[in-house]
Every structure is written in structure tokens, then in C-alpha cells.
Design a protein around this motif. Structure first.
Motif, PDB file in Angstrom:
ATOM      1  N   SER A 198       0.866  -1.187   0.000  1.00 48.02           N
ATOM      2  CA  SER A 198       0.000   0.000   0.000  1.00 48.02           C
ATOM      3  C   SER A 198       0.903   1.239   0.000  1.00 48.02           C
ATOM      4  N   HIS A 199       0.365   2.357  -0.401  1.00 45.47           N
ATOM      5  CA  HIS A 199       1.163   3.587  -0.464  1.00 45.47           C
ATOM      6  C   HIS A 199       1.712   3.971   0.902  1.00 45.47           C
ATOM      7  N   PHE A 200       0.945   3.791   1.953  1.00 47.57           N
ATOM      8  CA  PHE A 200       1.422   4.165   3.285  1.00 47.57           C
ATOM      9  C   PHE A 200       2.470   3.191   3.800  1.00 47.57           C
ATOM     10  N   GLU A 201       2.353   1.920   3.461  1.00 48.00           N
ATOM     11  CA  GLU A 201       3.391   0.955   3.829  1.00 48.00           C
ATOM     12  C   GLU A 201       4.684   1.247   3.071  1.00 48.00           C
ATOM     13  N   GLN A 202       4.558   1.682   1.838  1.00 48.94           N
ATOM     14  CA  GLN A 202       5.735   2.053   1.072  1.00 48.94           C
ATOM     15  C   GLN A 202       6.407   3.296   1.659  1.00 48.94           C
ATOM     16  N   LEU A 203       5.592   4.250   2.109  1.00 46.47           N
ATOM     17  CA  LEU A 203       6.169   5.437   2.760  1.00 46.47           C
ATOM     18  C   LEU A 203       6.898   5.049   4.035  1.00 46.47           C
ATOM     19  N   ALA A 204       6.333   4.124   4.815  1.00 44.31           N
ATOM     20  CA  ALA A 204       6.987   3.673   6.049  1.00 44.31           C
ATOM     21  C   ALA A 204       8.322   2.987   5.729  1.00 44.31           C
ATOM     22  N   ALA A 205       8.334   2.168   4.692  1.00 43.75           N
ATOM     23  CA  ALA A 205       9.575   1.513   4.284  1.00 43.75           C
ATOM     24  C   ALA A 205      10.591   2.540   3.794  1.00 43.75           C
ATOM     25  N   LYS A 206      10.104   3.553   3.115  1.00 42.23           N
ATOM     26  CA  LYS A 206      10.986   4.621   2.630  1.00 42.23           C
ATOM     27  C   LYS A 206      11.611   5.366   3.805  1.00 42.23           C
ATOM     28  N   VAL A 207      10.828   5.612   4.843  1.00 46.33           N
ATOM     29  CA  VAL A 207      11.352   6.277   6.042  1.00 46.33           C
ATOM     30  C   VAL A 207      12.445   5.424   6.684  1.00 46.33           C
ATOM     31  N   ALA A 208      12.208   4.122   6.807  1.00 46.57           N
ATOM     32  CA  ALA A 208      13.204   3.230   7.408  1.00 46.57           C
ATOM     33  C   ALA A 208      14.488   3.211   6.577  1.00 46.57           C
ATOM     34  N   GLY A 209      14.353   3.080   5.271  1.00 46.37           N
ATOM     35  CA  GLY A 209      15.527   3.080   4.404  1.00 46.37           C
ATOM     36  C   GLY A 209      16.267   4.406   4.436  1.00 46.37           C
ATOM     37  N   LEU A 210      15.519   5.482   4.493  1.00 50.51           N
ATOM     38  CA  LEU A 210      16.114   6.814   4.549  1.00 50.51           C
ATOM     39  C   LEU A 210      16.898   7.014   5.844  1.00 50.51           C
ATOM     40  N   ALA A 211      16.393   6.477   6.947  1.00 48.13           N
ATOM     41  CA  ALA A 211      17.092   6.603   8.229  1.00 48.13           C
ATOM     42  C   ALA A 211      18.455   5.912   8.175  1.00 48.13           C
ATOM     43  N   VAL A 212      18.493   4.707   7.662  1.00 49.69           N
ATOM     44  CA  VAL A 212      19.757   3.974   7.563  1.00 49.69           C
ATOM     45  C   VAL A 212      20.705   4.683   6.592  1.00 49.69           C
ATOM     46  N   ALA A 213      20.186   5.119   5.458  1.00 50.36           N
ATOM     47  CA  ALA A 213      21.011   5.793   4.451  1.00 50.36           C
ATOM     48  C   ALA A 213      21.537   7.140   4.965  1.00 50.36           C
ATOM     49  N   THR A 214      20.770   7.825   5.805  1.00 48.90           N
ATOM     50  CA  THR A 214      21.196   9.119   6.336  1.00 48.90           C
ATOM     51  C   THR A 214      22.424   8.979   7.225  1.00 48.90           C
TER      52      THR A 214
END
Length: 193
Positions: free
Chosen positions: A116-132
């Protein structure tokens, strides 16, 4: 060799300087996150692109805006003698960060089935945190290098011992630092003309 507090800052002073850098990195990064998420949302909902394509497009646009913030605000006092090297390393480490972020998103969508779009946003947040975290360490360590600090004046007894091997090593170090500073100044003057 005597060192002064100015040439050898205490741990508390270094942590205060690092905390200011982290805050500024966060501000530039937050602006990049806003750009990243806005473009991602438009690509998914407006253009109906796949999530990984949307993520790559959004991240590339955010990388461009972040470079401007890092170079001209956060790290403006850092060595800019070799912009080609700097941009190459910035793009390399940003690309690795994008792979980390996209990998987390791809894993959540294609392995875990969170689509779902919101699950994808949550995954994006998690990936962004590690990448940051990865980007912060790599940018400050390898991309935006600090200029060498000017050498402190040597005490009179060390100046007299310049003939010894220890004194020659120190003199060589001072000459090398002076050459770096002169090269940086020549570049600044050339740009001003």
C-alpha cells in the motif's frame, strides 16, 4: 612540543562543534527529505510509476538539492580545491545511500508484500534513516574535507633544533601545510578574477 587549547580542542569542544554540524546536516537533510517525499508521492499517485522507479527519481532530485545545501551552507568553509573530486565522491556516496534506501523499500514491497502507499512510505522512512547515517559519516569524512589547520608557532627552542631529524620532520610538515594553504588561496583568487 607544546600544544595549546586552540590547536588541540577538548572533547567537549569537539562534541559541541559536531552537534552544530549534526543540526545543520539535519536541516539540509530535512529539506531534501521534503523534496524526496513530495516527488515520490507525485510519482506514485500522479504519474502512477512503480515504487522503485519513483524512489530513484525522488532520490536523484533530492541529491541535487542537498548538494547545494551542503556545499554552500554547511560545508562552505571546507576545502573546495578539487570540486571535480568532491562532486564525484558526493555522487558516489549518495548513490550508495540511494541503493540502501531503495533496497529497504524493495525488500518491504517484494519480499514482505507491503505494497500500500502508506506501507511504502513507512519503508521509505526506514531506508532513509539507515542511508542518512551512512551519508553523514561519508560526507564529513571523505567528501567535504576540512582544510588543514594552520601550524602553531613553534617555541624558540624548537626553531633552534631545526637541524635535527625531529626538527626537519616538523619543518617538512609546516611546508606541506603552507603549500596546501597557498594552493587554496590561488584557487580563490582565480575564481574572484
Amino acid at each position: 612540543m607544546a600544544t595549546t587549547a586552540a590547536s588541540n580542542p577538548s572533547l567537549a569542544q569537539r562534541l559541541r562543534g559536531l552537534s552544530g554540524e549534526v543540526v545543520k546536516f539535519g536541516i539540509v537533510g530535512l529539506s531534501g527529505v521534503v523534496v524526496n517525499f513530495a516527488v515520490f508521492w507525485v510519482c506514485i499517485n500522479g504519474l502512477h510509476l512503480a515504487s522503485l522507479r519513483s524512489n530513484i527519481a525522488a532520490t536523484l532530485i533530492a541529491i541535487a538539492t542537498n548538494y547545494l545545501g551542503y556545499r554552500y551552507w554547511l560545508y562552505r568553509d571546507r576545502d573546495a580545491a578539487s570540486r571535480k573530486r568532491e562532486i564525484t565522491l558526493f555522487l558516489l556516496y549518495s548513490g550508495i545511500g540511494m541503493l540502501i534506501e531503495t533496497g529497504v523499500l524493495g525488500f518491504s514491497v517484494y519480499v514482505l508484500g507491503l505494497d500500500s502507499h502508506f506501507e511504502q512510505l513507512a519503508a521509505k522512512v526506514a531506508g532513509l534513516a539507515v542511508a542518512t547515517v551512512f551519508r553523514f559519516v561519508s560526507y564529513r569524512t571523505w567528501v567535504f574535507k576540512a582544510l588543514p589547520e594552520p601550524a602553531a608557532e613553534a617555541p624558540a627552542d624548537q626553531v633552534q633544533s631545526a637541524g635535527t631529524s625531529k626538527g626537519k620532520g616538523r619543518a617538512t610538515e609546516v611546508v606541506a601545510q603552507a603549500e596546501l594553504m597557498l594552493a587554496a588561496e590561488q584557487i580563490r583568487y582565480a575564481k574572484a578574477e
